[in-house]
Design a protein around this motif. Structure first.
Motif, PDB file in Angstrom:
ATOM      1  N   GLY A 300       0.813  -1.213   0.000  1.00  0.00           N
ATOM      2  CA  GLY A 300       0.000   0.000   0.000  1.00  0.00           C
ATOM      3  C   GLY A 300       0.841   1.254   0.000  1.00  0.00           C
ATOM      4  N   ARG A 301       1.964   1.240   0.716  1.00  0.00           N
ATOM      5  CA  ARG A 301       2.841   2.410   0.740  1.00  0.00           C
ATOM      6  C   ARG A 301       3.436   2.686  -0.636  1.00  0.00           C
ATOM      7  NH1 ARG A 301       4.967   0.907   6.345  1.00  0.00           N
ATOM      8  NH2 ARG A 301       4.032   2.489   7.708  1.00  0.00           N
ATOM      9  N   VAL A 302       3.787   1.613  -1.355  1.00  0.00           N
ATOM     10  CA  VAL A 302       4.329   1.797  -2.707  1.00  0.00           C
ATOM     11  C   VAL A 302       3.284   2.443  -3.605  1.00  0.00           C
ATOM     12  CG1 VAL A 302       5.207   0.616  -4.756  1.00  0.00           C
ATOM     13  CG2 VAL A 302       5.958  -0.119  -2.489  1.00  0.00           C
ATOM     14  N   LEU A 303       2.048   1.982  -3.521  1.00  0.00           N
ATOM     15  CA  LEU A 303       0.975   2.567  -4.322  1.00  0.00           C
ATOM     16  C   LEU A 303       0.713   4.017  -3.926  1.00  0.00           C
ATOM     17  CD1 LEU A 303      -1.353   2.484  -6.330  1.00  0.00           C
ATOM     18  CD2 LEU A 303      -2.780   1.473  -4.534  1.00  0.00           C
ATOM     19  N   ALA A 388      -0.657   2.343 -12.158  1.00  0.00           N
ATOM     20  CA  ALA A 388      -0.238   2.235 -10.757  1.00  0.00           C
ATOM     21  C   ALA A 388      -1.116   1.239  -9.997  1.00  0.00           C
ATOM     22  CB  ALA A 388      -0.288   3.601 -10.084  1.00  0.00           C
ATOM     23  N   LEU A 389      -2.410   1.273 -10.269  1.00  0.00           N
ATOM     24  CA  LEU A 389      -3.330   0.366  -9.581  1.00  0.00           C
ATOM     25  C   LEU A 389      -3.109  -1.086 -10.002  1.00  0.00           C
ATOM     26  CD1 LEU A 389      -6.633   2.456  -9.736  1.00  0.00           C
ATOM     27  CD2 LEU A 389      -5.017   2.259  -7.843  1.00  0.00           C
ATOM     28  N   ASP A 390      -2.881  -1.297 -11.300  1.00  0.00           N
ATOM     29  CA  ASP A 390      -2.633  -2.666 -11.759  1.00  0.00           C
ATOM     30  C   ASP A 390      -1.294  -3.185 -11.255  1.00  0.00           C
ATOM     31  OD1 ASP A 390      -5.001  -3.293 -13.072  1.00  0.00           O
ATOM     32  OD2 ASP A 390      -4.355  -2.387 -14.959  1.00  0.00           O
ATOM     33  N   GLU A 391      -0.315  -2.316 -11.151  1.00  0.00           N
ATOM     34  CA  GLU A 391       0.976  -2.742 -10.591  1.00  0.00           C
ATOM     35  C   GLU A 391       0.826  -3.136  -9.134  1.00  0.00           C
ATOM     36  OE1 GLU A 391       3.515   0.558 -11.377  1.00  0.00           O
ATOM     37  OE2 GLU A 391       4.001  -0.114 -13.432  1.00  0.00           O
ATOM     38  N   PHE A 392      -0.017  -2.397  -8.395  1.00  0.00           N
ATOM     39  CA  PHE A 392      -0.299  -2.766  -7.018  1.00  0.00           C
ATOM     40  C   PHE A 392      -0.895  -4.168  -6.963  1.00  0.00           C
ATOM     41  CE2 PHE A 392      -3.499  -3.401  -3.793  1.00  0.00           C
ATOM     42  CZ  PHE A 392      -2.828  -3.075  -2.630  1.00  0.00           C
ATOM     43  N   ALA A 393      -1.882  -4.437  -7.818  1.00  0.00           N
ATOM     44  CA  ALA A 393      -2.533  -5.745  -7.828  1.00  0.00           C
ATOM     45  C   ALA A 393      -1.559  -6.854  -8.195  1.00  0.00           C
ATOM     46  CB  ALA A 393      -3.727  -5.735  -8.790  1.00  0.00           C
ATOM     47  N   ASP A 394      -0.657  -6.565  -9.145  1.00  0.00           N
ATOM     48  CA  ASP A 394       0.344  -7.560  -9.527  1.00  0.00           C
ATOM     49  C   ASP A 394       1.257  -7.896  -8.343  1.00  0.00           C
ATOM     50  OD1 ASP A 394      -0.648  -7.695 -12.084  1.00  0.00           O
ATOM     51  OD2 ASP A 394       0.861  -6.374 -12.956  1.00  0.00           O
ATOM     52  N   ARG A 395       1.674  -6.864  -7.619  1.00  0.00           N
ATOM     53  CA  ARG A 395       2.524  -7.103  -6.449  1.00  0.00           C
ATOM     54  C   ARG A 395       1.788  -7.924  -5.393  1.00  0.00           C
ATOM     55  NH1 ARG A 395       3.645  -1.613  -7.310  1.00  0.00           N
ATOM     56  NH2 ARG A 395       2.280  -1.043  -5.575  1.00  0.00           N
ATOM     57  N   ALA A 396       0.484  -7.718  -5.290  1.00  0.00           N
ATOM     58  CA  ALA A 396      -0.298  -8.461  -4.306  1.00  0.00           C
ATOM     59  C   ALA A 396      -0.589  -9.880  -4.751  1.00  0.00           C
ATOM     60  CB  ALA A 396      -1.626  -7.733  -4.054  1.00  0.00           C
TER      61      ALA A 396
END
Length: 400
Positions: A300-303, A388-396
């Motif tokens: 979450g901090r990265v996002l 940015a949102l899709d990258e967050f989901a990929d990391r998760a």
């Protein structure tokens, strides 16, 4: 192991559905005779404890949740009730389940379009509805009763008659195995006649104030999944309960930390923790919650940083005077990266010409671009936010 904490089982007669599709002889033989359903241990007044290292880890994880929540509250992108883009994609992560009960995923673009009620796939529409329903449910944190849970379920599953929205299940359910009978299931939750009493016991546990917060949330989650009180939507409703408990305890003011979604990144250890819980050992599920919390906060901090950087870059591109409507639309894009002129007009409170002018300024600055060439009801997209949102989901570990 906590003495008396483990579940027991009872036998029930199985009556096969005469209208069910034909099955093999092997399947028919496996479905004969009584089946065994769980009897969950009561938790409302049970005394138990976890080891010092496990409790210390849970305490540290809760501190990270509180700290992260405060960071979002203080940030320039924080909203009155929610840091919406983060909440939306967190809920998308939360809504994706690898179990047979539920598997709902949607990309950030589809979710943004669904929020506008534009054409999108059914999963995106469902997740968009879940965002709104979960926000409403968490607002009821101070009134934590069985009815609160029923209301959350009704909001989440509205229109899906097979799930009996807002009602406890009227029949036996099971997890895994054959769809025709519970005999080969990996777990058979309690008989439906036991659900109401089990949920009343769980709500009493949730209202306790003598159990550390994250430990309480982990055990409540495991107990909820053990009871499995609904015909469908147990995962989504159970995750609402986790966030309700965090907010009720004052750990969060904003629905931003996908603790339970982190559990699903490593489904093997998550299901093993649930199995251990049902055998009387709550420590593994508490450990999984702690690990999930740390992972969720880090991601979450990265996002959050990515969105702050993107917003600052946009500010540098705009030359309009500070009081112009375009600046309010700029902040709106971080919350909702797909917009129409009508949406801007309603959200910002300006005339249609002013809304169109703001959109034109954002297009000129390269902040947004049209989704299609269709001029009627055109949708514009902030692609950098979507990325940015899709990258967050990929990391998760949850890809739409």
């Amino acid at each position: 192991m906590v003495q008396g904490f483990e579940i027991h089982y009872e036998e029930y007669r199985w009556e096969s559905d005469p209208d069910a599709p034909p099955t093999s002889r092997r399947a028919r033989m496996a479905a004969r005779g009584p089946y065994r359903a769980a009897i969950p241990a009561t938790v409302a007044e049970r005394a138990f404890s976890v080891s010092g290292p496990v409790e210390a880890g849970a305490s540290d994880a809760l501190s990270e949740i509180v700290r992260f929540d405060g960071e979002l509250s203080a940030g320039i992108l924080g909203q009155d009730d929610e840091f919406t883009p983060l909440a939306a994609v967190l809920l998308r992560t939360e809504s994706a389940s690898s179990s047979q009960i539920e598997n709902v995923t949607a990309g950030a673009k589809a979710l943004a379009m669904a929020t506008l009620q534009e054409k999108s796939d059914p999963n995106a529409q469902l997740v968009a509805a879940n965002v709104e329903a979960m926000q409403r449910s968490v607002a009821m944190a101070d009134e934590l009763t069985e009815q609160t849970v029923l209301d959350a379920h009704e909001a989440l599953l509205r229109g899906q008659d097979h799930a009996h929205p807002g009602r406890f299940r009227p029949a036996q359910v099971w997890i895994g195995g054959s769809s025709s009978s519970p005999h080969t299931a990996t777990f058979v939750p309690p008989h439906h006649e036991r659900v109401r009493a089990a949920m009343a016991d769980l709500m009493d546990f949730c209202r306790r104030t003598d159990v550390p917060v994250l430990t309480q949330a982990a055990i409540a989650h495991a107990q909820f999944e053990t009871i499995h009180p609904f015909a469908d939507g147990n995962g989504r409703t159970g995750r609402v309960l986790v966030h309700v408990l965090l907010k009720r305890a004052g750990a969060t003011r904003r629905l931003t930390v996908p603790v339970s979604a982190g559990l699903l990144v490593d489904t093997e250890s998550y299901f093993a923790a649930l199995t251990a819980y049902r055998a009387g050992d709550p420590e593994p599920i508490v450990e999984r919650f702690s690990e999930a919390a740390f992972a969720a906060v880090g991601n979450g901090r990265v996002l959050h940083r990515a969105l702050l950087d993107r917003f600052a870059e946009w500010e540098g591109r705009l030359t309009a005077r500070r009081g112009a409507a375009v600046w309010r639309v700029l902040a709106l894009l971080v919350r909702q990266p797909a917009i129409t002129v009508k949406f801007v007009q309603e959200q910002v409170g300006v005339s249609a010409p002013a809304a169109q002018n703001a959109v034109d300024q954002l297009v000129g600055a390269g902040v947004i671009s049209p989704v299609s060439a269709n001029r009627r009801n055109r949708v514009w997209l902030a692609d950098e936010v979507i990325t940015a949102l899709d990258e967050f989901a990929d990391r998760a570990g949850r890809r739409g």
